[in-house]
Scaffold this motif. Structure first.
Motif, PDB file in Angstrom:
ATOM      1  N   HIS A  68       0.840  -1.206   0.000  1.00  0.00           N
ATOM      2  CA  HIS A  68       0.000   0.000   0.000  1.00  0.00           C
ATOM      3  C   HIS A  68       0.873   1.254   0.000  1.00  0.00           C
TER       4      HIS A  68
ATOM      5  N   GLN B 124      -2.587   5.598   6.502  1.00  0.00           N
ATOM      6  CA  GLN B 124      -3.772   5.324   5.694  1.00  0.00           C
ATOM      7  C   GLN B 124      -3.965   3.836   5.445  1.00  0.00           C
ATOM      8  N   SER B 125      -5.244   3.448   5.353  1.00  0.00           N
ATOM      9  CA  SER B 125      -5.653   2.063   5.074  1.00  0.00           C
ATOM     10  C   SER B 125      -5.143   1.060   6.100  1.00  0.00           C
TER      11      SER B 125
ATOM     12  N   SER C 187      -4.000   4.930  -1.750  1.00  0.00           N
ATOM     13  CA  SER C 187      -5.014   5.934  -1.465  1.00  0.00           C
ATOM     14  C   SER C 187      -4.629   7.219  -2.185  1.00  0.00           C
TER      15      SER C 187
ATOM     16  N   LEU D 144      -8.190   3.227  -3.927  1.00  0.00           N
ATOM     17  CA  LEU D 144      -9.095   3.713  -2.886  1.00  0.00           C
ATOM     18  C   LEU D 144      -9.112   5.244  -2.924  1.00  0.00           C
TER      19      LEU D 144
ATOM     20  N   ASP E 172     -10.797   5.501   4.033  1.00  0.00           N
ATOM     21  CA  ASP E 172     -10.054   4.316   4.458  1.00  0.00           C
ATOM     22  C   ASP E 172      -9.255   4.510   5.745  1.00  0.00           C
TER      23      ASP E 172
END
Length: 367
Positions: free
Chosen positions: A157, A171-172, A232, A268, A339
């Motif tokens: 990610h 994030q996420s 993201s 995302l 997210d």
């Protein structure tokens, strides 16, 4: 009769995320994003804040004002609409996934009781591992389930932040924690940022990390043939461009022979247009190719930083030009940054990501 201005301002802030705003330029857009995202994705806490402030206003006699009473009713309706929109996310995702079955399981204690991204005890983190020559920014955190792991799929990610800011621990994280609990190896990575770095540097960093995973798969228990790129906002742009340029030596200086292909991409709230220099070859939408890997595009209908229409165009281009699986879901009422928390909405998205990647891996096996 006095009008309780402080109470009314609070109600306005709570009701604000229900609106679909036009695209907002930086840096105002960041302020709007922070306000709307936190309230929209934490509906239980927002409802508690509304209840507490309304009880205080009632105790102080402020609701005797018709203006305050009317505002309270409108704010309650807006909060109810926000909660309802989030509750429709599972059905929206099921329709987007078509025949692919999606779990309806939601970690209720996290969603309702503690929606913040706290790493579970069953998951261990290896922080600040180096994957490239940039000593400060080529760093990553690796998450995996405690104990012996073998043949685990890998999710990489990349954070958002307009390519100028952001950090791997932001994030996420709910998705990374959940997948690691379920036997994945998950990586959240930093990368070089503007203005010191440019488009090519970002793509090189992403591909360098894919090459690192393949080289070190055995020592971490990873399956080098099952790698998913996710991101993201700007991180989604970076993931897509890395996936769409696999095998291009121009983006692999010093590791030209490395296999940087991936099994799938998950966007995302992704930015999917041209980079700052406006070259068409820097746009994921304009770089789709017939052998692009399976792609899942998830975007909020109320995103004021990256319009949902951009994600729609990207998905349409994928369906027209790619021969692989494409899933496109537009989340009702969701803003940028959906997210960040264990919200009801993102819990449903994580379920869909699991189902999508399982389908992508299955199709990969039969090719």
């Amino acid at each position: 009769m006095s009008i309780p201005l402080g109470y009314l301002i609070g109600l306005a802030i709570l009701a604000f995320p229900v609106l679909r705003l036009p695209r907002v330029p930086m840096p105002l857009g960041t302020s709007v994003f922070l306000i709307t995202m936190s309230i929209n994705e934490l509906p239980v806490l927002a409802a508690l804040a509304f209840g507490a402030s309304t009880a205080l206003a009632l105790a102080e006699g402020d609701l005797a004002s018709p203006v305050a009473l009317g505002a309270a009713i409108v704010a309650a309706a807006c909060l109810g609409l926000q909660i309802w929109r989030g509750a429709t996310t599972p059905s929206v995702l099921r329709r987007a996934m078509g025949p692919i079955a999606v779990s309806g399981r939601v970690p209720l204690w996290r969603v309702l009781g503690f929606p913040f991204a706290v790493r579970p005890r069953s998951v261990e983190r290896f922080a600040d591992l180096s994957y490239g020559p940039a000593s400060r920014r080529n760093r990553m955190d690796l998450y995996r389930r405690r104990g012996t792991v073998a043949g685990a799929p890998v999710l990489i990610h990349f954070h958002g932040g307009y390519y100028t800011t952001g950090h791997k621990s932001s994030q996420s994280l709910p998705m990374l924690h959940r997948l690691a609990e379920r036997g994945w190896i998950c990586i959240s990575a930093n990368y070089r940022l503007r203005p010191a770095a440019g488009f090519e540097d970002h793509v090189v960093d992403a591909k360098r990390l894919v090459a690192w995973v393949r080289e070190h798969a055995a020592e971490w228990g990873a399956d080098p043939e099952r790698i998913v790129l996710s991101g993201s906002s700007a991180g989604a742009h970076m993931s897509a461009m890395a996936a769409f340029t696999h095998g291009d030596p121009a983006y692999q200086p010093g590791f030209e022979e490395a296999d940087t292909s991936v099994s799938a991409v998950v966007s995302l709230g992704g930015y999917l247009g041209r980079y700052f220099d406006d070259r068409p070859e820097t746009s994921p939408t304009e770089s789709v190719r017939p052998d692009s890997p399976p792609v899942m595009v998830v975007h909020g209908t109320h995103d004021s930083l990256v319009p949902v229409a951009d994600a729609r165009r990207f998905a349409e281009r994928l369906r027209a030009d790619s021969r692989n699986l494409v899933v496109h879901a537009e989340l009702p009422g969701a803003h940028h940054g959906f997210d960040l928390y264990w919200s009801p909405r993102f819990a449903a998205v994580v379920n869909a990501v699991e189902a999508f990647t399982a389908e992508a891996f299955a199709r990969q096996r039969v090719r």
